[in-house]
Design a protein around this motif. Structure first.
Motif, mmCIF file in Angstrom:
data_model
loop_
_atom_site.group_PDB
_atom_site.id
_atom_site.type_symbol
_atom_site.label_atom_id
_atom_site.label_comp_id
_atom_site.label_asym_id
_atom_site.label_seq_id
_atom_site.Cartn_x
_atom_site.Cartn_y
_atom_site.Cartn_z
ATOM 1 N N SER A 8 -33.935 4.971 -2.593
ATOM 2 C CA SER A 8 -34.775 5.981 -1.962
ATOM 3 C C SER A 8 -36.235 5.570 -2.088
ATOM 4 O O SER A 8 -36.649 5.008 -3.098
ATOM 5 N N ILE A 9 -37.001 5.860 -1.034
ATOM 6 C CA ILE A 9 -38.425 5.587 -1.000
ATOM 7 C C ILE A 9 -39.122 6.930 -0.821
ATOM 8 O O ILE A 9 -38.840 7.651 0.136
ATOM 9 N N ARG A 10 -39.993 7.266 -1.750
ATOM 10 C CA ARG A 10 -40.696 8.549 -1.702
ATOM 11 C C ARG A 10 -41.937 8.444 -0.821
ATOM 12 O O ARG A 10 -42.433 7.366 -0.549
ATOM 13 N N GLY A 11 -42.415 9.621 -0.416
ATOM 14 C CA GLY A 11 -43.670 9.676 0.313
ATOM 15 C C GLY A 11 -43.503 10.191 1.725
ATOM 16 O O GLY A 11 -42.386 10.451 2.187
ATOM 17 N N ALA A 12 -44.624 10.315 2.418
ATOM 18 C CA ALA A 12 -44.635 10.872 3.770
ATOM 19 C C ALA A 12 -43.781 10.045 4.733
ATOM 20 O O ALA A 12 -43.168 10.585 5.649
ATOM 21 N N TYR A 13 -43.759 8.750 4.543
ATOM 22 C CA TYR A 13 -42.948 7.880 5.420
ATOM 23 C C TYR A 13 -41.743 7.335 4.665
ATOM 24 O O TYR A 13 -41.268 6.247 4.951
ATOM 25 N N GLY A 14 -41.262 8.119 3.722
ATOM 26 C CA GLY A 14 -40.144 7.706 2.892
ATOM 27 C C GLY A 14 -38.806 7.898 3.576
ATOM 28 O O GLY A 14 -38.716 8.298 4.731
ATOM 29 N N GLY A 15 -37.790 7.608 2.823
ATOM 30 C CA GLY A 15 -36.426 7.712 3.326
ATOM 31 C C GLY A 15 -35.525 6.838 2.480
ATOM 32 O O GLY A 15 -35.732 6.713 1.271
ATOM 33 N N TYR A 16 -34.583 6.202 3.127
ATOM 34 C CA TYR A 16 -33.606 5.385 2.408
ATOM 35 C C TYR A 16 -33.494 4.014 3.044
ATOM 36 O O TYR A 16 -33.663 3.862 4.254
ATOM 37 N N ILE A 17 -33.199 3.030 2.194
ATOM 38 C CA ILE A 17 -32.943 1.667 2.639
ATOM 39 C C ILE A 17 -31.703 1.150 1.912
ATOM 40 O O ILE A 17 -31.350 1.654 0.844
ATOM 41 N N LEU A 18 -31.067 0.158 2.488
ATOM 42 C CA LEU A 18 -29.942 -0.494 1.805
ATOM 43 C C LEU A 18 -30.484 -1.283 0.625
ATOM 44 O O LEU A 18 -31.570 -1.868 0.702
ATOM 45 N N SER A 19 -29.723 -1.334 -0.448
ATOM 46 C CA SER A 19 -30.154 -2.097 -1.618
ATOM 47 C C SER A 19 -29.822 -3.586 -1.485
ATOM 48 O O SER A 19 -30.350 -4.400 -2.233
#
Length: 139
Positions: free
Chosen positions: A57-68
């Motif tokens: 998970s990536i936090r912040g206004a433009y955050g979301g999820y990415i594959l590890s």
């Protein structure tokens, strides 16, 4: 064995992340809108995927999820096992008839083999060549 909506929608999430791999984080809201799914339900599914190390998970206004990891390194079996639990066509015990136990083990191993042989990359690059493999069997 029947795959529930947990497994099916979890695969949808992971395929979306794989399609956008390397482009930055993807929000669950965008996935939910694109596939007409409940964002709340997707939030419940992303947690075990994150806890298992398949997504970050990536936090912040433009955050979301990415594959590890790259899509080529994540199998459909990795995802299904996290969301559905162990792969087994039936609950069998040690007292079960040996012939039936052999059958259940062969079915389990065949399903596992298919799930382990198909990666996220295979799924997102799949091209339907007009084959109709939809067979219906009645017993």
């Amino acid at each position: 064995m029947k795959i529930s909506t947990k497994g099916r929608y979890g695969l949808t999430i992971m395929m979306e992340l794989a399609t956008r791999y390397g482009e930055g984080p993807v929000s669950l809201k965008s996935i939910a809108q694109r596939h007409d799914l409940s964002e709340h339900y997707l939030e419940q599914l992303i947690s075990p995927l994150r806890n298992s190390g398949l997504v970050k998970s990536i936090r912040g206004a433009y955050g979301g999820y990415i594959l590890s990891k790259p899509p080529q390194e994540i199998t459909s079996g990795d995802i299904i096992r996290v969301l559905e639990g162990p792969i087994s066509p039936v609950e069998f015990t040690e007292e079960e008839d040996p012939a039936k136990r052999y059958l259940w083990l062969r079915i389990r191993d065949s399903i596992s083999s298919v799930l382990e042989s198909i990666t996220l990359y295979d799924l997102i690059t799949y091209k339907d060549e007009g084959r109709s493999d939809s067979y219906m069997f009645y017993i």
